[in-house]
Design an enzyme around this catalytic site. Structure first.
Site, PDB file in Angstrom:
ATOM      1  N   SER A  72     -34.116 -41.817  14.737  1.00 43.27           N
ATOM      2  CA  SER A  72     -32.862 -41.062  14.653  1.00 43.27           C
ATOM      3  C   SER A  72     -32.357 -40.872  13.228  1.00 43.27           C
ATOM      4  O   SER A  72     -31.477 -40.038  12.998  1.00 43.27           O
ATOM      5  CB  SER A  72     -31.775 -41.749  15.480  1.00 43.27           C
ATOM      6  OG  SER A  72     -31.324 -42.931  14.843  1.00 43.27           O
ATOM      7  N   LYS A 117     -26.267 -45.292  11.279  1.00 45.51           N
ATOM      8  CA  LYS A 117     -25.970 -43.857  11.179  1.00 45.51           C
ATOM      9  C   LYS A 117     -25.414 -43.554   9.789  1.00 45.51           C
ATOM     10  O   LYS A 117     -25.080 -44.444   9.014  1.00 45.51           O
ATOM     11  CB  LYS A 117     -24.939 -43.437  12.230  1.00 45.51           C
ATOM     12  CG  LYS A 117     -25.318 -43.718  13.676  1.00 45.51           C
ATOM     13  CD  LYS A 117     -26.511 -42.913  14.150  1.00 45.51           C
ATOM     14  CE  LYS A 117     -26.912 -43.278  15.563  1.00 45.51           C
ATOM     15  NZ  LYS A 117     -28.189 -42.652  15.963  1.00 45.51           N
TER      16      LYS A 117
END
Length: 251
Positions: A72, A117
């Site tokens: 991701s 993230k």
């Protein structure tokens, strides 16, 4: 004695082409071994016990290695990479900044796991996607994410227009098509915004594999984003009521 760090992420794609591939890793929820474990400790007074206590103290208060279980955050971080997360980065009044790659506890917000993230919006920011060129805008300024976004991907296939509350973060993965991030939870409690208090630290280095060891720098893409506009001044209720009553006595 080995010390262990939690795995960084259990990720789910909002619009994936297929199941997220975590092959070659300990598994999406596997615990990763410390990058410092296994080094010679004979020179330390007390030997292995002292080494274990030292490693525990370092991983608890200073820095901790985390293993990346998914793609991701590609291309910057690949599945199987091990990053060193600086826990002291935000301990003395400093706050996460746009562009920082952070590890945070997603419990009650994303899922019962730690996630990694990139910070796209901080408290007070307005984050919008997408403009006419398909790019994100923060506080009215277009952000060129081409330097870290996964090649060939758009900024987002999910449109959004969010105001980030104070002490919260709006976070996205660099591989937007394979990242479960703030976009997935816009309608959930908290609106997909992560409390700053849940941030474990900033990912500063790739430490393994050794061939990919490098420092992770904050990109310049956010450097020209203006500060968020100040919130409108709130009129105290008592004053507002008095003004309303006063208006009623005229004429």
């Amino acid at each position: 004695m080995d010390t262990e760090a939690q795995s960084t992420e259990r990720d789910r794609s909002p619009h994936p082409a297929g199941p997220e591939d975590t092959s070659g890793t300990p598994g999406p929820e596997g615990r990763s071994r410390s990058a410092l474990a296994g080094h010679p400790v004979g020179w330390l007074p007390g030997g292995r016990i002292t080494a274990a206590l030292l490693l525990l103290a370092l991983s608890t208060f200073v820095a901790q290695p985390f293993q990346i279980p998914s793609g991701s955050m590609e291309p910057a971080l690949r599945a199987g990479d091990r990053v060193l997360v600086l826990k002291l980065a935000y301990r003395f009044g400093a706050e996460p900044q746009r562009g920082d790659v952070v590890v945070f506890d997603g419990t009650e917000y994303f899922g019962d796991a730690d996630y990694i993230k990139r910070v796209v919006g901080v408290g007070g920011d307005r984050v919008v996607c997408c403009d006419k060129d398909g790019r994100i805008r923060v506080n009215g300024r277009t952000v060129d994410e081409s330097g870290f976004l996964f090649p060939g991907e758009s900024a987002s296939t999910v449109p959004f227009d969010v105001a980030v509350p104070e002490d919260r973060l709006f976070v996205l993965g660099d591989h937007r098509g394979s990242s479960s991030d703030s976009r997935d939870h816009l309608g959930s409690p908290g609106g997909g915004m992560i409390p700053v208090s849940r941030v474990i630290g900033r990912a500063d280095w790739i430490v393994q594999p050794f061939g990919r060891a490098t420092r992770l720098h904050r990109p310049d893409a956010y450097a020209r984003v203006p500060a968020p506009a100040p919130a409108p001044a709130q009129v105290p209720a008592a004053r507002a009521n008095a003004a309303h009553l006063g208006e009623g006595t005229h004429g």
